[in-house]
Design an enzyme around this catalytic site. Structure first.
Site, PDB file in Angstrom:
ATOM      1  N   GLY A 181      36.194   7.949  11.705  1.00  0.00           N
ATOM      2  CA  GLY A 181      36.817   8.375  10.462  1.00  0.00           C
ATOM      3  C   GLY A 181      36.198   7.989   9.136  1.00  0.00           C
ATOM      4  O   GLY A 181      36.661   8.480   8.115  1.00  0.00           O
ATOM      5  N   GLY A 183      33.187   8.683   7.890  1.00  0.00           N
ATOM      6  CA  GLY A 183      32.053   9.513   7.467  1.00  0.00           C
ATOM      7  C   GLY A 183      32.314  10.331   6.212  1.00  0.00           C
ATOM      8  O   GLY A 183      33.454  10.698   5.906  1.00  0.00           O
ATOM      9  N   CYS A 186      33.755  13.696   7.063  1.00  0.00           N
ATOM     10  CA  CYS A 186      34.690  13.593   8.179  1.00  0.00           C
ATOM     11  C   CYS A 186      36.108  13.747   7.656  1.00  0.00           C
ATOM     12  O   CYS A 186      36.443  13.194   6.609  1.00  0.00           O
ATOM     13  CB  CYS A 186      34.501  12.219   8.797  1.00  0.00           C
ATOM     14  SG  CYS A 186      35.824  11.719   9.851  1.00  0.00           S
TER      15      CYS A 186
HETATM   16  P1  5GP Z   1      28.119   9.266   6.663  1.00  0.00           P
HETATM   17  O1  5GP Z   1      26.885   8.423   6.728  1.00  0.00           O
HETATM   18  O2  5GP Z   1      27.814  10.639   6.149  1.00  0.00           O
HETATM   19  O3  5GP Z   1      29.238   8.615   5.925  1.00  0.00           O
HETATM   20  O4  5GP Z   1      28.637   9.417   8.164  1.00  0.00           O
HETATM   21  C1  5GP Z   1      27.863  10.005   9.169  1.00  0.00           C
HETATM   22  C2  5GP Z   1      28.655  10.028  10.461  1.00  0.00           C
HETATM   23  O5  5GP Z   1      29.838  10.834  10.313  1.00  0.00           O
HETATM   24  C3  5GP Z   1      27.966  10.675  11.638  1.00  0.00           C
HETATM   25  O6  5GP Z   1      26.983   9.868  12.223  1.00  0.00           O
HETATM   26  C4  5GP Z   1      29.137  10.963  12.569  1.00  0.00           C
HETATM   27  O7  5GP Z   1      29.533   9.841  13.310  1.00  0.00           O
HETATM   28  C5  5GP Z   1      30.254  11.281  11.592  1.00  0.00           C
HETATM   29  N1  5GP Z   1      30.485  12.743  11.525  1.00  0.00           N
HETATM   30  C6  5GP Z   1      29.580  13.719  11.354  1.00  0.00           C
HETATM   31  N2  5GP Z   1      30.166  14.929  11.325  1.00  0.00           N
HETATM   32  C7  5GP Z   1      31.480  14.711  11.501  1.00  0.00           C
HETATM   33  C8  5GP Z   1      32.620  15.569  11.598  1.00  0.00           C
HETATM   34  O8  5GP Z   1      32.549  16.786  11.461  1.00  0.00           O
HETATM   35  N3  5GP Z   1      33.815  14.964  11.817  1.00  0.00           N
HETATM   36  C9  5GP Z   1      33.921  13.613  11.970  1.00  0.00           C
HETATM   37  N4  5GP Z   1      35.126  13.110  12.227  1.00  0.00           N
HETATM   38  N5  5GP Z   1      32.887  12.780  11.852  1.00  0.00           N
HETATM   39  C10 5GP Z   1      31.683  13.319  11.631  1.00  0.00           C
END
Ligand code: 5GP
Length: 346
Positions: A181, A183, A186
């Site tokens: 959660g 991300g 996300c």
């Molecule tokens: P960020 O670095 O952008 O904050 O987080 C990246 C991570 O977000 C990814 O490695 C993956 O675990 C998560 N993530 C990517 N796409 C999605 C999505 O569509 N839904 C959710 N719940 N998590 C995502």
């Protein structure tokens, strides 16, 4: 129903307290880490930052650029076997130390994994990635994968609690991916109400993993180099980045021009955009759990990498850690009610 009252923290809730240090310059800080993995017994050395396996981040182009800095890329799972073969036939030697092949847990995923690994047996890292790492099916997929590939380094996730970290390590995984959660694209916490503040998830999961001799990746929620440093300070062995590496030439995603300004499309892997692109739409029984956004175009990723690595080196000098490995030991977090001064932020 039960409530846990001890408060769980995210990156925004803490800062790292400075400590007396004998280091004169950031140039004295070494960001390399060396690991020996629990089940595969393989070793690895490099800068423990990972590009996320999203098709607008973890591309072959990203892997080639990041490898120059000994930074790792978990390649997204939507390349075909032919694309893998073509890439690997041209890629420079040593790439196998800085990429992982991603897979889901379906029978078609297992089949494709087998194809790519049979044709490219030198590949070393497999990332078994599902949104919810708490299912029995996932655990048995990890066990089967370990049986099939005893020497490969297996990354498995995502989970956020110590008991599941232990179960996955005991089922054959080497490195556990932690984060539900946090991300940038996300929406799981909004759509489902499920999640765990990332800093506490790292602290608790690192403790569980290190007790057994395994490693963890903090996955998601880093918006600044300071957050990456906090993740390492909390005990993450690796830190995975999505949004911070999006928007570059190497990131994949469509380039968009609006009123003379350039943007790149960036979307969650469970967003409607991703599902339409890869599986022909959002199935009726599920909700999309990801956003689609346009991020400012930022040119080559190398500038961003320098910025991130420079920030972490600086953190290390503030607390007197000559090597990244020492950062956790030298970290004292202070609970805060403020972060940066935003007076000049739009
Ligand atoms: P960020 O670095 O952008 O904050 O987080 C990246 C991570 O977000 C990814 O490695 C993956 O675990 C998560 N993530 C990517 N796409 C999605 C999505 O569509 N839904 C959710 N719940 N998590 C995502």
């Amino acid at each position: 129903m039960r409530i846990e009252y001890d408060i769980k923290l995210g990156f925004k809730d803490v800062m790292i307290r400075p400590k007396r240090s004998t280091l004169k310059s950031r140039a004295q800080v070494n960001l390399d880490r060396e690991f020996k993995f629990l089940n595969s017994k393989a070793s690895w050395m490099g800068v423990p930052i990972m590009a996320a396996n999203m098709d607008t981040v973890g591309t072959f182009e990203m892997a080639l650029a990041l490898m120059e800095h000994c930074v790792f890329t978990v390649i997204h799972k939507h390349y075909s076997v032919a694309e893998w073969n073509q890439f690997l036939s041209k890629a420079p030697q040593g790439i196998e130390n800085f990429i992982a092949i991603s897979t889901g847990t379906g029978s078609k995923d297992a089949e494709k994994l087998k194809h790519v690994l049979t044709e490219n047996p030198f590949l070393k890292f497999i990332c078994i990635d599902v949104a919810n790492g708490y299912s029995e099916h996932f655990v048995s997929f990890v066990q089967n994968t370990r049986n099939l590939y005893p020497d490969k380094v297996i990354i498995a996730g995502n989970v956020v609690t110590g008991e599941m970290v232990e179960e996955l390590l005991l089922s054959g995984a080497d490195i556990i991916k932690v984060g539900i959660g946090p991300g940038s694209v996300c929406t799981t916490r909004v759509k489902t109400g499920v999640g765990y503040p990332q800093l506490s998830a790292i602290i608790e999961c690192a403790d569980a993993a290190h007790g057994l001799g395994g490693q963890i990746i903090s996955d998601g929620g880093c918006a600044t180099p300071g957050d990456v440093a906090k993740a390492f300070g909390a005990g993450a062995d690796f830190v995975m980045l999505g949004g911070m590496l999006a928007g570059h030439d190497e990131s994949g995603g469509e380039l968009i021009e609006k009123n003379g300004e350039k943007f790149k499309q960036f979307y969650g892997m469970s967003s409607a955009t991703a599902m339409e692109k890869h599986v022909g739409g959002v199935a009726e029984y599920r909700a999309s759990e990801g956003k689609t956004v346009e991020v400012p175009y930022r040119g080559k990723v190398i500038q961003t990498i320098h910025d991130i690595l420079g920030g972490i080196r600086s953190t290390c000098t503030y607390v007197g850690a000559q090597r990244l490995k020492e950062l956790t030991k030298r970290t004292t977090f202070i609970r805060v009610a403020e972060q940066e001064n935003r007076i000049y932020t739009k």
